[in-house]
Design a protein around this motif. Structure first.
Motif, PDB file in Angstrom:
ATOM      1  N   LEU A 139       0.863  -1.186   0.000  1.00 53.24           N
ATOM      2  CA  LEU A 139       0.000   0.000   0.000  1.00 53.24           C
ATOM      3  C   LEU A 139       0.898   1.233   0.000  1.00 53.24           C
ATOM      4  N   ASP A 140       0.591   2.162  -0.883  1.00 51.06           N
ATOM      5  CA  ASP A 140       1.374   3.386  -0.929  1.00 51.06           C
ATOM      6  C   ASP A 140       1.302   4.081   0.442  1.00 51.06           C
ATOM      7  N   MET A 141       2.418   4.600   0.910  1.00 53.12           N
ATOM      8  CA  MET A 141       2.389   5.229   2.239  1.00 53.12           C
ATOM      9  C   MET A 141       1.494   6.469   2.279  1.00 53.12           C
ATOM     10  N   THR A 142       1.260   7.064   1.119  1.00 48.49           N
ATOM     11  CA  THR A 142       0.350   8.226   1.107  1.00 48.49           C
ATOM     12  C   THR A 142      -1.089   7.790   1.398  1.00 48.49           C
ATOM     13  N   GLU A 143      -1.334   6.463   1.314  1.00 45.44           N
ATOM     14  CA  GLU A 143      -2.671   5.927   1.608  1.00 45.44           C
ATOM     15  C   GLU A 143      -2.783   5.446   3.055  1.00 45.44           C
ATOM     16  N   PHE A 144      -1.682   5.481   3.786  1.00 47.78           N
ATOM     17  CA  PHE A 144      -1.721   4.966   5.163  1.00 47.78           C
ATOM     18  C   PHE A 144      -2.676   5.806   6.011  1.00 47.78           C
TER      19      PHE A 144
ATOM     20  N   GLN B 195       6.108   8.164  11.942  1.00 44.92           N
ATOM     21  CA  GLN B 195       6.934   7.689  10.828  1.00 44.92           C
ATOM     22  C   GLN B 195       6.610   8.458   9.560  1.00 44.92           C
ATOM     23  N   TYR B 196       7.639   9.017   8.946  1.00 47.59           N
ATOM     24  CA  TYR B 196       7.476   9.767   7.700  1.00 47.59           C
ATOM     25  C   TYR B 196       7.887   8.934   6.494  1.00 47.59           C
ATOM     26  N   SER B 197       8.996   8.161   6.647  1.00 49.43           N
ATOM     27  CA  SER B 197       9.497   7.399   5.499  1.00 49.43           C
ATOM     28  C   SER B 197       9.890   5.998   5.935  1.00 49.43           C
ATOM     29  N   SER B 198      10.095   5.145   4.944  1.00 43.41           N
ATOM     30  CA  SER B 198      10.497   3.774   5.223  1.00 43.41           C
ATOM     31  C   SER B 198      11.539   3.364   4.190  1.00 43.41           C
ATOM     32  N   GLY B 199      12.623   2.737   4.651  1.00 43.91           N
ATOM     33  CA  GLY B 199      13.677   2.299   3.736  1.00 43.91           C
ATOM     34  C   GLY B 199      14.900   3.185   3.829  1.00 43.91           C
ATOM     35  N   CYS B 200      16.001   2.690   3.255  1.00 46.17           N
ATOM     36  CA  CYS B 200      17.266   3.447   3.323  1.00 46.17           C
ATOM     37  C   CYS B 200      18.101   3.098   2.099  1.00 46.17           C
ATOM     38  N   PRO B 201      18.703   4.111   1.473  1.00 45.42           N
ATOM     39  CA  PRO B 201      19.447   3.836   0.236  1.00 45.42           C
ATOM     40  C   PRO B 201      20.801   3.148   0.461  1.00 45.42           C
ATOM     41  N   TYR B 202      21.297   3.109   1.695  1.00 53.03           N
ATOM     42  CA  TYR B 202      22.620   2.537   1.927  1.00 53.03           C
ATOM     43  C   TYR B 202      22.512   1.029   2.149  1.00 53.03           C
ATOM     44  N   GLN B 203      23.689   0.400   2.254  1.00 56.45           N
ATOM     45  CA  GLN B 203      23.690  -1.056   2.424  1.00 56.45           C
ATOM     46  C   GLN B 203      24.749  -1.481   3.429  1.00 56.45           C
ATOM     47  N   CYS B 204      24.627  -0.963   4.635  1.00 55.70           N
ATOM     48  CA  CYS B 204      25.596  -1.338   5.664  1.00 55.70           C
ATOM     49  C   CYS B 204      25.503  -2.857   5.879  1.00 55.70           C
ATOM     50  N   GLU B 205      26.643  -3.473   6.058  1.00 57.35           N
ATOM     51  CA  GLU B 205      26.688  -4.934   6.006  1.00 57.35           C
ATOM     52  C   GLU B 205      25.790  -5.605   7.045  1.00 57.35           C
TER      53      GLU B 205
END
Ligand code: SF4
Length: 528
Positions: A160-165, A184-194
């Motif tokens: 579900l799109d977060m704008t629909e939450f 919570q405003y956003s979910s996910g992260c562009p980095y890839q820490c091990e």
């Protein structure tokens, strides 16, 4: 939005499991407050509660506040549970209790999404974020609430799109019983820490709510009686920098409108220090604390764990920059890395002294499922499934040495005099850079004054009279009183008291050396 098109009515009991004592949940601070009993309202379960069909009665119980009773289970037609790996035993215990009433039990959230096989007894596994699996779960329970013959696994393919939450059902939670508010405003992260499971679970392209959703949630939190601080639980507040910039003017406007009655905090990568335009917006929106996963001051170690982005600005310089915008830095630190040496503990203590960071969550490395670290250690045959250990990693250094270093660092970093000295530094060098707060009627309300007086009374009595570090406390307290810094006195001592007592237990082996460790979870008393 809510699930739609469901005619049947079902009564749903949402149960959030207990945490066992942890460095990051501040239990030792609760007795100093006005009745706080739990850390933060759980976003996931309150979100699902808000998404259920409008005509479905929902009861929400946080077992950190009170245990679900026989009457609750008798009332319900199905039970929903959610939580993290560290709550695994408690979640399985809730399932067992619900089954005693022959109720179907569904589990969702980060732990089951990463490790469905941890939960063999549950009737429904909801794997992934809210989406088509959620609709399917609701439809099945609407059709037939009884327990299915075998476990049903529902995986979200279409989120579900977060704008629909919908706004999480904060009104079902006893908001005043929480140490912090959450949002919570956003979910996910562009980095890839091990070592991190966030990109694997929630993706590398952060999903977002709208700023209007956030201000509406803040309004709702206020209506529900929130005071003090609200924590943005986003994995990385600047995972999408443009989105952070878009949100800040709305937060500033909201603060002005409501008299700066709340203080914000968040988690973000340390390279936020390169973004003065974001930092100055955060200052104006009254972000007072920022959690940064510094992990280690060792550049070789940062490179090895794929956290090079921590080195975009020299670490010490980045911390000073954040302080100059009025933000106290909280730091995550990991011990037990492959790059650690016998002198790593000493280097960490030197870093703490130099950075003047009061609060550092020092954890032993733990390999979480669905992370590159887990895959690598599995290949290297270095995963140890032994619940008597503080970590599942076969360290390069001897296990006992790593745990001893952790205990020694905790004991030294959280000596009362040292910790209060670091707070003294923040009061002198960081807090004066914060946005000047208006003497608004909301801030000076009778309720806030009464709350402050209650906490002061508790602090003076329980720390100043009955406490075990009275001398250091009064030295710190007299300076605050002399300068009229009552708010700083309360906010610093609330946190410091927890850290000092937790670290004392930790240094003699009575606390886990990792937030994820199961070693002392066994001792958790089931919430019955
Ligand atoms: S920056 Fe933080 S949230 Fe992002 S992958 Fe690294 S540890 Fe995880």
């Amino acid at each position: 939005m809510r699930a739609e098109g469901i005619e049947t009515v079902r009564r749903i009991l949402c149960v959030f499991p207990r945490y066992t004592s942890s460095f990051g949940t501040f239990e030792y601070a609760y007795p100093l407050t006005d009745g706080v009993q739990a850390f933060m309202p759980p976003q996931g379960l309150l979100l699902i509660a808000a998404y259920l069909p409008e005509n479905w009665p929902v009861r929400f119980i946080d077992e950190n506040i009170r245990a679900a009773t026989a009457e609750d289970f008798e009332w319900a037609e199905a039970v929903f549970v959610s939580g993290m790996h560290i709550q695994r035993q408690q979640m399985n215990d809730i399932c067992r209790r619900a089954h005693a009433f022959d109720l179907a039990v569904a589990i969702g959230g980060p732990s089951v999404s990463a490790c469905p096989d941890y939960y063999p007894s549950f009737d429904y596994l909801h794997v992934g974020e809210m989406g088509d699996a959620t609709n399917e779960l609701i439809a099945r329970i609407a059709r037939d609430p009884s327990r299915p013959e075998q476990q049903v696994v529902l995986k979200t393919a279409d989120r579900l799109d977060m704008t629909e939450f919908p706004i999480p059902a904060y009104e079902l939670a006893e908001i005043k019983r929480y140490f912090l508010g959450s949002i919570q405003y956003s979910s996910g992260c562009p980095y890839q820490c091990e070592f991190c499971d966030i990109p694997g679970l929630y993706g590398r392209n952060p999903r977002l709510k709208t700023p209007q959703q956030i201000t509406a949630e803040l309004d709702r939190l206020l209506e529900c009686g929130i005071t003090g601080s609200v924590y943005f639980v986003d994995d990385n507040f600047i995972g999408n920098r443009k989105a952070a910039l878009d949100l800040l003017p709305h937060l500033i406007e909201w603060q002005k409108k409501t008299g700066y009655v709340l203080r914000f905090s968040c988690e973000a990568t340390l390279n936020i220090a390169k973004r003065p335009e974001i930092l100055s917006g955060m200052r104006e929106a009254f972000f007072g604390t920022i959690f940064c996963g510094i992990e280690t001051p060792d550049p070789v170690a940062l490179k090895a764990m794929r956290k090079d982005h921590n080195m975009m600005v020299p670490i010490m310089e980045a911390i000073k920059t954040l302080n100059s915008f009025g933000m106290e830095v909280v730091s995550g630190i990991i011990l037990g890395l492959d790059t650690d040496k016998p002198e790593t503990g000493q280097h960490l203590l030197e870093f703490i002294d130099a950075s003047q960071i009061p609060l550092l969550t020092i954890n032993l490395l733990q390999a979480l499922p669905q992370t590159p670290l887990w895959d690598r250690l599995k290949r290297e045959n270095r995963l140890i499934e032994d619940e008597g250990r503080d970590s599942n990693v076969d360290f390069r250094l001897p296990y006992e040495d790593v745990v001893t270093t952790w205990r020694a660092c905790m004991a030294s970093a959280y000596q009362p005099a040292k910790l209060l000295q670091r707070y003294e530094y923040q009061i002198r060098e960081t807090y004066p850079h914060r946005v000047p707060l208006p003497a608004s009627p909301q801030r000076a309300s009778w309720r806030n004054i009464k709350l402050g007086l209650t906490m002061l009374r508790n602090i003076f009595w329980k720390v100043g009279v009955l406490g075990s570090y009275k001398l250091e406390f009064w030295k710190f307290a007299f300076r605050r009183l002399a300068r009229g810094e009552i708010e700083y006195l309360i906010s610093s001592i609330l946190v410091a008291h927890h850290l000092i007592l937790f670290a004392r237990d930790a240094s003699v082996g009575q606390q886990n050396a990792s937030n994820y460790s199961m070693r002392l979870r066994e001792a958790a008393v089931p919430a019955e």
